[in-house]
Structures are given as structure tokens and as C-alpha cells.
Enzyme design. Structure first.
Site, PDB file in Angstrom:
ATOM      1  N   LYS A 223      53.362  61.271  22.764  1.00  0.00           N
ATOM      2  CA  LYS A 223      52.498  60.200  22.277  1.00  0.00           C
ATOM      3  C   LYS A 223      51.099  60.637  22.307  1.00  0.00           C
ATOM      4  CE  LYS A 223      56.119  58.240  21.245  1.00  0.00           C
ATOM      5  NZ  LYS A 223      56.821  57.084  21.645  1.00  0.00           N
TER       6      LYS A 223
HETATM    7  C1  LIG Z   1      58.457  56.366  21.837  1.00  0.00           C
HETATM    8  C2  LIG Z   1      58.798  55.078  21.517  1.00  0.00           C
HETATM    9  C3  LIG Z   1      59.092  53.936  22.100  1.00  0.00           C
HETATM   10  C4  LIG Z   1      59.525  54.199  23.611  1.00  0.00           C
HETATM   11  O1  LIG Z   1      58.472  54.642  24.451  1.00  0.00           O
HETATM   12  P1  LIG Z   1      58.696  55.146  25.856  1.00  0.00           P
HETATM   13  O2  LIG Z   1      57.648  54.972  26.466  1.00  0.00           O
HETATM   14  O3  LIG Z   1      59.644  56.575  25.589  1.00  0.00           O
HETATM   15  O4  LIG Z   1      59.948  54.376  26.427  1.00  0.00           O
HETATM   16  C5  LIG Z   1      59.358  52.918  21.536  1.00  0.00           C
HETATM   17  N1  LIG Z   1      59.148  52.654  20.410  1.00  0.00           N
HETATM   18  C6  LIG Z   1      58.698  53.424  19.547  1.00  0.00           C
HETATM   19  C7  LIG Z   1      58.452  53.354  18.081  1.00  0.00           C
HETATM   20  C8  LIG Z   1      58.677  54.779  19.882  1.00  0.00           C
HETATM   21  O5  LIG Z   1      58.104  55.709  19.226  1.00  0.00           O
END
Ligand SMILES: *Cc1c(COP(=O)(O)O)cnc(C)c1O
Length: 391
Positions: A191
Site C-alpha cells: 500500500k
Molecule cells: C488491502 C486491502 C484491504 C485489506 O487491507 P489489510 O490491511 O491487508 O487488511 C481491504 N480492502 C482493499 C480494497 C484492499 O486493497
């Protein structure tokens, strides 16, 4: 000894840009002996709140966005079985969090251009049992929050924003995640801001956030930092049946310095984005729509569309060809109803949400990490051009 077989290193999709300050802070954290939730988490929360112009009491750090979504919905106190409208073009965690909160997911198709949930489809999906809307700001492009908030107000619905792709995104000058009752952020390794695993809850109502914070640590009324810090032992009371979702100082140590460079990394991804736009303009592939006026795009995913009829290669063969060129790619996402679990539990079929289905079967995410060099970007452009550009 020099490697002769594979002189070109594999370009890892979504590789984070980790620099010396994160490394030094993580080391200092380890040497301090305090790895769990403590002063560095408090600092990271303060920094995040300042950056999004909210109060520290309006944020709570957790160990994932999935956890943030889950406890937000529990903290909102919706009655079991309430319907939550979300997008079929998302990561499974969005839908799983609704289910774990004891609620019922309802899918509303996306707009084929923005790839975000279509406000008209939200309206059409509303029933007497609808209690919330859960939009996902896909790839960093803000959803139409004007229309979504108007629908929510008209029908008395909560809004929980999935901001996993959209840490920097703004709609009409306002940060996403601050429109709804809750905004949920991810600091997963791929991210825009990373802590390894990690997440943040941003809530409009401080009482909701306080409850989410308690739920994220076993339902205990005082967190460990306050119990074991230098103020002497404090008894805790369990006031709810909570979860184990707290962020560690070791994670926050990384996040503090990642957040300090959030704008710099955004600039670099924007540069790469514009370079791709220019290089791919003449190719027979679909490109991401330009950012809408009066919005700020988070530039999280650069998604191209590979339509076999137009490109002469299937999406999956394209992925293979990129891999052969030693470039990592992603697919965001096969639509939720493509997965057997949801088909079996709800009887969903991909054809019921045709826009998400067709996008999900053609989409490819290209590397867009701020850690990429100009040479890395050149390799991506060269590979894509060679694969779909004909001779
Ligand atoms: C990555 C992601 C999540 C989950 O995030 P985590 O921190 O890995 O739990 C939820 N929604 C979307 C759209 C994502 O891309």
C-alpha cells in the site's frame, strides 16, 4: 560470483520504499525493549490525525485494514443481518469484514470508466433492511462522495469508506475517509504507506472510535501501555468481547517515517503514472481514466485492460509474458462473485454484476512503486509494448 543465467533482476510488484529512518527507528524500538502497543503507536496516531486534520481521539491504529473495517462495523452497533451495500470489484477482505460483523453484504455494480461503485446501482440495491454503504476508493480514485453521502442521508444509512488504496485521495478538497462515519486505511506492504501489516480507523464520532479502540484490544478498558508503563500497575476491566487487533510499536516505528514521506512517494508514483500514460497512448489496451476535476487521485494502482479481441492476447497470457520478462504484476480484482465461497453461500454469479465481471477478467496492474527507478519503468514500458504492440 556474477550470475549468468538471469542477469535481469525480477521487478517485484508493489515493493515498498524503505529508507534509513524506518530502519533506525525499528532498531531503536527493538533496543528500547518495548515492542508492543506504546509510545510509537501513539505518535503514529497523532501524526496521522494531524495529516488528515482530525483529532487524535478520532483515530485508532490497528493491525490491518481488515480489522479496521470489522471493528468499525461492530462499533457502529448495527443490528445483526443488516444489509451493507458494497462493490463487487474489491479485495475479499471488504466483504469478509461485513460477514464477520454479522451483517449481510449486498453488491452494487461499478461504473465501467471510474471502476468505482455506481451511485445509481447503490440506489437500486437499497431495501428496507439496508443500514450502510461501504464504498471502496478503487486504485486511489475517490468515489463520488457527493452522490453517495446524499443517498446515505436520504435513506438514513451509515457510510464506512474502504480507503485501503486511497491514503492521499481527496474529493472536492476533502480527504477521503472523512466523509463517512468511518474511514479504514491499510498499511500492508504493497500500500501507499506501509508498516508491514497495519491499519487505521478514522471516525467522525469520538465515542465510536473509543469503542472501536476497546474492541481492537480484547474489549479491555485500558490498553497495555497504560497498564505496564511507568505510571504503576493499573487494573483493567473487560467491558466487551473484543478482538486482538492492536498495532505494535515495531510497526508504528516504520509507519512514522513512511507517513513523513507520503507526499514525496505520491509525487514519484504520479510521475510513473504520467510516463505510462504517454508511452501506452497508442497501444490497443485500455488505460486508467484521467483523474476527475476537483479530486486528488491516490495513484495506487495503474490498471490496464487487456481485451483479447483487441490485443490478440488473453489477459492471463499477458500476465505470463510479463512474468517471462521478469516483471511482477497484479490483478485487482477478479470480481467477488467469481469466487466459489460467495457463489456457494449466496448463489451469486459474476454475470449479475457485468461491469465488475468484465473489468475483472481484463485488468492487469503494472508495477507503480516509488522504489522503482527510471530504468525499471523503461523495462515495464518496453515489455508491455513488445507484448501488445505487435511487431
Ligand atoms: C488491502 C486491502 C484491504 C485489506 O487491507 P489489510 O490491511 O491487508 O487488511 C481491504 N480492502 C482493499 C480494497 C484492499 O486493497
Amino acid at each position: 560470483m556474477a550470475q549468468v543465467d538471469n542477469p535481469v533482476p525480477f521487478l517485484v510488484f508493489g515493493a515498498p520504499r524503505i529508507e534509513e529512518p524506518e530502519i533506525a527507528e525499528a532498531e531503536a524500538c527493538l533496543r528500547s525493549g518495548w515492542l508492543g502497543t506504546g509510545p510509537r503507536v501513539a505518535q503514529f496516531e497523532q501524526d496521522f490525525a494531524d495529516w488528515r486534520h482530525v483529532l487524535p481521539s478520532q483515530v485508532a491504529a490497528v493491525n490491518s485494514c481488515t480489522a479496521a473495517l470489522h471493528v468499525s462495523m461492530v462499533a457502529a452497533g448495527l443490528e445483526p443481518g443488516s444489509e451493507v451495500i458494497t462493490t463487487p470489484l474489491t479485495f475479499c477482505a471488504t466483504v469478509n469484514a461485513i460477514l464477520h460483523a454479522g451483517l449481510s453484504p449486498v453488491l452494487a455494480d461499478v461504473d465501467p470508466v471510474t471502476q468505482n461503485i455506481d451511485p445509481d446501482a447503490i440506489e437500486a440495491a437499497i431495501t428496507p433492511r439496508t443500514r450502510a454503504i461501504l464504498p471502496v476508493h478503487f486504485a486511489g480514485r475517490p468515489c463520488d462522495m457527493g452522490q453517495i453521502m446524499a443517498i446515505a442521508e436520504r435513506h438514513g444509512l451509515l457510510v464506512i469508506e474502504d480507503c485501503a488504496h486511497a491514503i492521499e485521495s481527496e474529493y472536492r478538497g476533502q480527504a477521503v475517509g472523512t466523509f463517512g462515519d468511518f474511514g479504514c486505511f491499510s498499511f500492508y506492504v504493497t500500500k501507499n504507506v506501509v508498516t508491514g501489516e497495519g491499519g487505521m480507523i478514522l471516525g467522525r464520532d469520538e465515542e465510536h472510535v473509543a469503542r472501536a479502540r476497546i474492541l481492537a484490544l480484547h474489549g479491555m478498558s485500558k490498553d497495555a501501555w497504560h497498564r505496564f508503563g511507568d505510571k504503576g500497575y493499573r487494573h483493567y476491566q473487560v467491558v466487551e468481547c473484543g478482538f486482538k487487533y492492536n498495532m505494535m510499536d515495531l510497526q508504528a516505528a516504520i509507519g512514522i517515517h513512511q507517513l513523513a514521506r507520503v507526499e514525496q512517494n505520491w509525487e514519484r508514483r504520479r510521475e510513473l503514472w504520467l510516463r505510462y500514460d504517454e508511452a501506452f497512448a497508442g497501444l490497443p489496451i485500455g488505460l486508467p481514466a484521467p483523474a476527475e476535476a476537483d479530486t486528488r487521485h491516490g495513484y495506487h494502482l495503474y490498471t490496464i485492460m487487456v481485451d483479447e479481441a483487441r490485443c490478440g492476447i488473453s489477459r492471463d497470457d499477458f500476465l505470463e509474458a510479463m512474468n517471462a520478462a521478469r516483471i511482477g504484476t497484479g490483478v485487482h480484482y477478479l470480481s467477488i462473485p467469481e469466487h466459489p465461497y460467495y457463489q456457494q453461500r449466496f448463489g451469486w454469479q459474476p454475470e449479475q454484476w457485468p461491469q465488475a465481471m468484465s473489468l475483472g477478467r481484463q485488468t492487469v496492474s503494472l508495477p507503480l512503486s516509488p522504489a522503482m527507478t527510471d530504468e525499471d519503468a523503461r523495462r515495464v514500458v518496453e515489455a508491455v509494448t513488445a507484448i501488445v504492440g505487435g511487431s
